[in-house]
Motif scaffolding. Structure first.
Motif, mmCIF file in Angstrom:
data_model
loop_
_atom_site.group_PDB
_atom_site.id
_atom_site.type_symbol
_atom_site.label_atom_id
_atom_site.label_comp_id
_atom_site.label_asym_id
_atom_site.label_seq_id
_atom_site.Cartn_x
_atom_site.Cartn_y
_atom_site.Cartn_z
ATOM 1 N N HIS A 266 36.017 35.654 -30.188
ATOM 2 C CA HIS A 266 35.971 34.618 -29.078
ATOM 3 C C HIS A 266 36.557 33.270 -29.239
ATOM 4 C CE1 HIS A 266 34.348 37.493 -26.070
ATOM 5 N NE2 HIS A 266 33.094 37.743 -27.108
ATOM 6 N N GLY A 267 37.128 33.305 -30.418
ATOM 7 C CA GLY A 267 37.891 31.942 -30.938
ATOM 8 C C GLY A 267 37.045 30.873 -31.316
ATOM 9 N N GLU B 73 36.913 5.079 -13.837
ATOM 10 C CA GLU B 73 35.525 5.291 -12.909
ATOM 11 C C GLU B 73 34.945 6.511 -13.273
ATOM 12 O OE1 GLU B 73 36.181 4.441 -9.010
ATOM 13 O OE2 GLU B 73 36.852 2.532 -9.263
ATOM 14 N N VAL B 74 35.702 7.378 -13.565
ATOM 15 C CA VAL B 74 35.124 8.962 -13.967
ATOM 16 C C VAL B 74 35.782 9.423 -15.188
ATOM 17 C CG1 VAL B 74 34.843 11.314 -13.032
ATOM 18 C CG2 VAL B 74 34.793 9.538 -11.506
ATOM 19 N N THR B 75 34.940 9.928 -16.128
ATOM 20 C CA THR B 75 35.257 10.485 -17.229
ATOM 21 C C THR B 75 34.646 11.934 -16.909
ATOM 22 O OG1 THR B 75 35.939 10.701 -19.401
ATOM 23 C CG2 THR B 75 33.725 9.675 -18.669
ATOM 24 N N GLY B 76 34.232 12.612 -18.359
ATOM 25 C CA GLY B 76 33.458 13.785 -18.127
ATOM 26 C C GLY B 76 33.530 14.577 -19.748
ATOM 27 N N VAL B 77 33.225 15.842 -19.524
ATOM 28 C CA VAL B 77 33.249 16.697 -20.763
ATOM 29 C C VAL B 77 33.787 17.995 -20.451
ATOM 30 C CG1 VAL B 77 30.816 17.582 -20.334
ATOM 31 C CG2 VAL B 77 31.725 17.660 -22.643
ATOM 32 N N THR B 78 34.676 18.431 -21.435
ATOM 33 C CA THR B 78 35.186 19.929 -21.560
ATOM 34 C C THR B 78 34.950 20.559 -22.556
ATOM 35 O OG1 THR B 78 37.244 18.472 -20.308
ATOM 36 C CG2 THR B 78 37.565 20.774 -21.124
ATOM 37 N N VAL B 79 34.860 21.816 -22.281
ATOM 38 C CA VAL B 79 34.703 23.081 -23.292
ATOM 39 C C VAL B 79 36.085 23.720 -23.242
ATOM 40 C CG1 VAL B 79 33.518 24.748 -24.137
ATOM 41 C CG2 VAL B 79 32.239 22.916 -22.872
ATOM 42 N N PHE B 80 36.536 23.714 -24.513
ATOM 43 C CA PHE B 80 37.955 24.498 -24.473
ATOM 44 C C PHE B 80 38.229 25.171 -25.638
ATOM 45 C CE2 PHE B 80 38.745 20.657 -26.842
ATOM 46 C CZ PHE B 80 39.813 20.857 -27.679
ATOM 47 N N GLU B 81 39.147 26.186 -25.755
ATOM 48 C CA GLU B 81 39.428 26.963 -26.860
ATOM 49 C C GLU B 81 40.461 26.220 -27.878
ATOM 50 O OE1 GLU B 81 40.200 31.522 -27.473
ATOM 51 O OE2 GLU B 81 41.912 30.607 -26.435
ATOM 52 N N LEU B 82 39.970 26.122 -29.125
ATOM 53 C CA LEU B 82 40.909 25.556 -29.977
ATOM 54 C C LEU B 82 42.181 26.126 -30.105
ATOM 55 C CD1 LEU B 82 38.888 24.086 -33.095
ATOM 56 C CD2 LEU B 82 39.759 22.729 -31.271
ATOM 57 N N VAL B 83 43.295 25.315 -30.314
ATOM 58 C CA VAL B 83 44.424 25.927 -30.763
ATOM 59 C C VAL B 83 44.881 24.892 -31.821
ATOM 60 C CG1 VAL B 83 45.182 26.873 -28.563
ATOM 61 C CG2 VAL B 83 45.752 24.673 -28.813
ATOM 62 N N GLU B 84 46.250 25.176 -32.387
ATOM 63 C CA GLU B 84 46.612 24.227 -33.548
ATOM 64 C C GLU B 84 47.001 22.666 -33.139
ATOM 65 O OE1 GLU B 84 48.656 26.350 -36.895
ATOM 66 O OE2 GLU B 84 49.624 27.181 -35.336
ATOM 67 N N ALA B 85 47.456 22.683 -31.640
ATOM 68 C CA ALA B 85 47.775 21.390 -31.115
ATOM 69 C C ALA B 85 46.444 20.540 -30.813
ATOM 70 C CB ALA B 85 48.762 21.573 -30.035
ATOM 71 N N LEU B 86 46.889 19.408 -31.002
ATOM 72 C CA LEU B 86 45.512 18.304 -30.573
ATOM 73 C C LEU B 86 44.793 18.564 -29.161
ATOM 74 C CD1 LEU B 86 43.752 16.104 -31.606
ATOM 75 C CD2 LEU B 86 45.418 14.468 -30.987
ATOM 76 N N ASP B 87 43.708 19.080 -29.019
ATOM 77 C CA ASP B 87 43.029 19.114 -27.739
ATOM 78 C C ASP B 87 43.781 19.890 -26.776
ATOM 79 O OD1 ASP B 87 40.915 17.854 -29.353
ATOM 80 O OD2 ASP B 87 41.373 16.010 -28.785
ATOM 81 N N ALA B 88 44.665 20.816 -27.170
ATOM 82 C CA ALA B 88 45.697 21.065 -26.193
ATOM 83 C C ALA B 88 45.234 22.716 -25.385
ATOM 84 C CB ALA B 88 47.139 21.144 -26.529
ATOM 85 N N GLY B 89 44.086 23.177 -26.229
ATOM 86 C CA GLY B 89 43.838 24.537 -25.537
ATOM 87 C C GLY B 89 43.394 24.753 -24.279
#
Length: 306
Positions: free
Chosen positions: A102-103, A130-146
């Motif tokens: 599952h990476g 005004e708005v930000t948040g939180v993200t759950v993502f799958e890691l790839v080699e590129a920076l925060d691009a999964g």
């Protein structure tokens, strides 16, 4: 699922504690940065995540770099189903990324693809989001691009500091990670590729970048103060010494030149390039933090920041 949790600072330790307390998944090991010198003694101490893992009787992996062959061998032996990541602090090489079925699943404190990088909350405040948040993502080699597995919005308060926002987002991120891991285990998770538009970068803030330019607008300086609290802290100079500004709010233009200080009984106000700034909390060189008004009452004669 069998998990190897990767993380280093306190925010990672707090997330690990949340995951352990929920109890559905088995954390078989923790991957963290090596022990680092701390305090006057310079004695190496475990990271907050390592300390929690040791307390809970969990194996701790502390390679100098994630590409260490011994780490790859141990991960293969542990055979994790997934590796959740929160602020590990190192790049994970491709052979390791491909190891769990599952990476590697990363918690990031922005709504990707906006603010990829080390300081997403700080840059969101600097930019006036005004708005930000939180993200759950799958890691790839590129920076925060999964590809994204889950995301949740968070509305920033008008006077909220980066530290306060991160504290609020940490709890949301921990729960969102647990929900994502549950979905992966249940086979209900889905991956959504990040759009190619809207990518912005959020490099780590520096002390030099935290220096206040009083020719900027009061609103911009106020955001700079919030973004740099608690670290590295916005600063200026007064009489050749560093003067830290921990909290400040914009005011209407009061006719003060940029950097000019007007201190009254109940307030201390500074001129900027557009409007004025009320100092709410400051820390003069060699002193403790105190209210701006209290500092202003002790100011003798006109002051000017440079």
């Amino acid at each position: 699922m069998r998990l190897v949790f990767a993380g280093t600072p306190q925010v990672a330790a707090d997330t690990l504690a949340h995951l352990l307390d929920r109890g559905r998944h088995e954390v078989v090991a923790v991957l963290t940065r090596p022990d680092a010198p701390k305090g006057r003694s310079g004695r190496p101490v475990p990271s907050p995540t390592a300390a929690l893992a040791l307390e809970r009787g969990i194996e701790v992996l502390r390679p100098a770099r994630a590409g260490d062959p011994d780490l790859a061998r141990r991960l293969a032996e542990l055979a994790p189903d997934c590796c959740p990541v929160v602020a590990y602090g190192g790049l994970i090489p491709r052979p390791l990324l491909e190891m769990p079925r599952h990476g590697w699943v990363n918690v990031h404190f922005s709504l990707l693809p906006r603010w990829r990088g080390a300081a997403p909350v700080q840059h969101a405040i600097l930019a006036g989001d005004e708005v930000t948040g939180v993200t759950v993502f799958e890691l790839v080699e590129a920076l925060d691009a999964g590809p994204v597995l889950a995301a949740q919005e968070y509305r920033l308060g008008e006077e909220e500091t980066a530290g306060e926002a991160l504290a609020a987002l940490q709890g949301r991120g921990a729960e969102l990670l647990c929900q994502t891991l549950d979905a992966l285990a249940d086979g209900t998770a889905s991956l959504t590729p990040q759009p190619t538009d809207g990518v912005t970068l959020a490099p780590k803030l520096t002390a030099e970048g935290a220096r206040i330019d009083w020719t900027r607008s009061a609103a911009g300086i106020s955001r700079q103060v919030r973004a740099n609290n608690p670290s590295p802290v916005a600063w200026t100079e007064l009489d050749g010494e560093r003067f830290r500004v921990l909290a400040a709010v914009p005011r209407a233009d009061e006719g003060l030149a940029p950097g000019e200080v007007r201190a009254g009984r109940r307030e201390a106000v500074v001129g900027t390039g557009d409007g004025s700034l009320e100092l709410r909390q400051v820390q003069p060189a060699g002193r403790r933090a105190l209210a701006g008004a209290d500092w202003g009452r002790g100011l003798r004669g006109p002051g000017r920041f440079t």
